[in-house]
Each structure stands twice: as structure tokens, then as C-alpha cells.
Design an enzyme around this catalytic site. Sequence first.
Site, mmCIF file in Angstrom:
data_model
loop_
_atom_site.group_PDB
_atom_site.id
_atom_site.type_symbol
_atom_site.label_atom_id
_atom_site.label_comp_id
_atom_site.label_asym_id
_atom_site.label_seq_id
_atom_site.Cartn_x
_atom_site.Cartn_y
_atom_site.Cartn_z
ATOM 1 N N PRO A 90 -11.746 -10.554 20.780
ATOM 2 C CA PRO A 90 -11.807 -11.825 21.521
ATOM 3 C C PRO A 90 -12.747 -12.845 20.880
ATOM 4 O O PRO A 90 -12.659 -14.034 21.177
ATOM 5 C CB PRO A 90 -12.278 -11.415 22.914
ATOM 6 C CG PRO A 90 -12.795 -10.036 22.795
ATOM 7 C CD PRO A 90 -12.166 -9.420 21.595
ATOM 8 N N GLU A 117 -16.091 -1.228 24.034
ATOM 9 C CA GLU A 117 -16.814 -2.493 23.819
ATOM 10 C C GLU A 117 -16.602 -3.028 22.399
ATOM 11 O O GLU A 117 -17.213 -4.027 22.012
ATOM 12 C CB GLU A 117 -18.300 -2.325 24.106
ATOM 13 C CG GLU A 117 -18.607 -1.972 25.564
ATOM 14 C CD GLU A 117 -18.022 -2.985 26.549
ATOM 15 O OE1 GLU A 117 -18.269 -4.187 26.389
ATOM 16 O OE2 GLU A 117 -17.300 -2.549 27.472
ATOM 17 N N ARG A 159 9.094 -12.081 12.435
ATOM 18 C CA ARG A 159 10.245 -12.988 12.552
ATOM 19 C C ARG A 159 10.260 -14.054 11.459
ATOM 20 O O ARG A 159 11.260 -14.753 11.306
ATOM 21 C CB ARG A 159 10.307 -13.634 13.937
ATOM 22 C CG ARG A 159 9.221 -14.620 14.238
ATOM 23 C CD ARG A 159 9.351 -15.209 15.637
ATOM 24 N NE ARG A 159 10.390 -16.243 15.745
ATOM 25 C CZ ARG A 159 10.246 -17.504 15.333
ATOM 26 N NH1 ARG A 159 9.114 -17.907 14.753
ATOM 27 N NH2 ARG A 159 11.214 -18.369 15.478
ATOM 28 N N ASP A 174 15.880 -24.139 10.267
ATOM 29 C CA ASP A 174 16.598 -24.497 11.482
ATOM 30 C C ASP A 174 16.452 -25.985 11.756
ATOM 31 O O ASP A 174 15.361 -26.513 11.854
ATOM 32 C CB ASP A 174 16.038 -23.692 12.660
ATOM 33 C CG ASP A 174 16.967 -23.708 13.858
ATOM 34 O OD1 ASP A 174 17.911 -24.526 13.860
ATOM 35 O OD2 ASP A 174 16.749 -22.910 14.773
HETATM 36 C C1 JD8 Z 1 -9.881 -5.989 20.728
HETATM 37 C C2 JD8 Z 1 -11.988 -3.810 22.705
HETATM 38 C C3 JD8 Z 1 -12.125 -4.941 24.895
HETATM 39 C C4 JD8 Z 1 -13.896 -6.449 23.916
HETATM 40 C C5 JD8 Z 1 -15.496 -6.075 26.217
HETATM 41 C C6 JD8 Z 1 -13.624 -5.222 27.423
HETATM 42 C C7 JD8 Z 1 -7.807 -10.053 20.810
HETATM 43 N N1 JD8 Z 1 -7.539 -12.270 22.777
HETATM 44 C C8 JD8 Z 1 -8.142 -11.069 23.030
HETATM 45 N N2 JD8 Z 1 -8.686 -10.722 24.178
HETATM 46 N N3 JD8 Z 1 -9.188 -9.501 24.102
HETATM 47 C C9 JD8 Z 1 -8.982 -8.997 22.858
HETATM 48 C C10 JD8 Z 1 -9.497 -7.690 22.438
HETATM 49 C C11 JD8 Z 1 -10.280 -6.944 23.344
HETATM 50 C C12 JD8 Z 1 -10.846 -5.746 22.916
HETATM 51 C C13 JD8 Z 1 -10.650 -5.256 21.621
HETATM 52 C C14 JD8 Z 1 -9.293 -7.198 21.139
HETATM 53 C C15 JD8 Z 1 -11.372 -4.043 21.513
HETATM 54 N N4 JD8 Z 1 -11.673 -4.854 23.546
HETATM 55 C C16 JD8 Z 1 -13.421 -5.655 25.029
HETATM 56 C C17 JD8 Z 1 -15.265 -7.027 23.962
HETATM 57 C C18 JD8 Z 1 -15.941 -7.065 25.239
HETATM 58 N N5 JD8 Z 1 -14.138 -5.681 26.189
HETATM 59 C C19 JD8 Z 1 -8.295 -9.992 22.142
HETATM 60 N N6 JD8 Z 1 -7.395 -10.115 19.746
#
Ligand code: JD8
Length: 266
Positions: A90, A117, A159, A174
Site C-alpha cells: 500500500p 504487516e 491483455r 482499436d
Molecule cells: C501487500 C501485507 C497487509 C500492509 C498492514 C494489513 C497493494 N493497494 C493495496 N492495498 N493493500 C495492499 C497490500 C497490503 C498488504 C500487503 C499489499 C502485504 N498487506 C498490510 C501494511 C499494513 N496491513 C495493496 N498493492
Amino acid sequence: MGLRIDIVTIFPEYFDSPLRVSLIGKAAARGDIAFGVHDLRSWATDVHHSVDDLPFGGGPGMVMKPDVWGDALDAILDGSTGARLVVPTPSGVPFTQDLAARYAAEPWLVFACGRYEGIDGRVVPAMRARLPVDEVSIGDYVLAGGEAAALVMVEAVGRLLPGVLGNASSVTDDSFGTDADPAMRGLLEGPVYTRPREWRGLEVPEILLSGHHAAIARWRRDMALRRTAAHRPDLIAALRDLDRRDQQVLAEAGWPAEEGPPSRSG
Ligand code: JD8
């Protein structure tokens, strides 16, 4: 020469159906994409096959162990060059259509799907000494892990590959759709219709039955402008070269939006 995609995850089964069905599955069956899905736990060394441990500094949850990730990625890369490592997170850079197009031109992508995490903060810096590494986010919402994000990116990249979906014509060149049609660039798609001409008392817009191609193109741009103004005002603000008709359609759609109270930034 196709694209190789390796995916490392503690949930390899998560990818079974998505990589088998639809255009991705057909591309794989044809050999346009080759997938390798790897169970991170195969590289765990203790009796419990642990992939996570307590966070240094305290806090909630667990952190994925760097030694297990390092051994997994070393084995998959196998001393070869030419791979790009993509780490869904994220806190990554936004995944966009532009990034999808750049990934579609790569020979080899390796997706590292974290859970809990996230992955120990030394893994990305260590891998950067060996290959290009992108930390990428698919959007501003929180998932439980990287698997769904990896699938989103694989589909967006897949794609675009030559040969997928009978490509070259259907996506890249396209003349309709926003992929390449210069008249629709930067706009959301408007509504589309098929038979029957009347359904539940709702008629297909008469213009689409007229055979007047220029008028149809103008109508589609009007609809795209209205939908974009309603759903994505940020995209309207970024548009260049609006003609008089565009400006009229946007004015009718209430653009620019009513002034709110003055904000702190102006
Ligand atoms: C990878 C663990 C969960 C991450 C606490 C709960 C992408 N757009 C996005 N939203 N979330 C992710 C994502 C979440 C992930 C992991 C991607 C690995 N988590 C976490 C940090 C804090 N939690 C994502 N691309």
C-alpha cells in the site's frame, strides 16, 4: 518471445483459477505468458515452516522473515539477469495503465506477495543491488496481502501482450475505446448498448442506429465528458484542447463545480 511471470506467495492455490481462465489462461496455454507460482514456505527452514516473526520495536501483527524471502528470490532468480521484481504494497508507487504498458514490454516479472504487516524492510534494499525493484500499490484501500494486487497487475499486463485477445488490433490500435482513440484520451468510457433496441421500456439512443459515424463519435465524446465530470473531476481538470462543444457539454454538466467555502490551500 513471451513474458515470464513468477509469483511468490504463502497461498499458491489463490492463483489456480485466475491464471487458468479467460484471456490470461488462453495466453498461457498458447505460450505467450509462462507462469511459475511458488510457495514461500518451501524456503522456510524450521520445523514449523515459519515465514513470519515478531516485529522489532513492538506493535501489532507479524513481519515476514527476510531470510526466507532472500532464499526464495535467490532460488527463483537463479543468478540470471533480466528480471524485474514487483512488490505489491500500500506504500508503493501507483499502478497505472502506463506502468502496465511498461511491464508488458519486459521479458520477466517476479511478484513478491507479502502478508501480515509486510516483508522485513531489508529485503527490497538487498534485492535492489541485484535487479530493478518496484514497490507498487494498486489503489488507496487496504488489502490483507499482495496476492489480489498481483492478480490485478497480471491481468492489466496480460491483455496488452501481442497475441493475447488476438491483439495488435483489438487493444493497441482499436479505433474505439479509450486505449488508443485520440478523441477519447483521458476520458472515462460512456455507456454501451446491444440488442434488443428496446428493453424494459428503455430505448437504445437513436443516434447509435443512425449510421452517422461523425455524429456518433461526437455523441460518445459528450457521454464520456459527462461521465468523467461526474465521477472523475480530477481527469477533467487535466484535459487539454477542449473545443466549444466540449465546453458546452461540461457547462451543462455543472463544470466547474460550485465553489465551496475557501480552503486553507486557497
Ligand atoms: C501487500 C501485507 C497487509 C500492509 C498492514 C494489513 C497493494 N493497494 C493495496 N492495498 N493493500 C495492499 C497490500 C497490503 C498488504 C500487503 C499489499 C502485504 N498487506 C498490510 C501494511 C499494513 N496491513 C495493496 N498493492
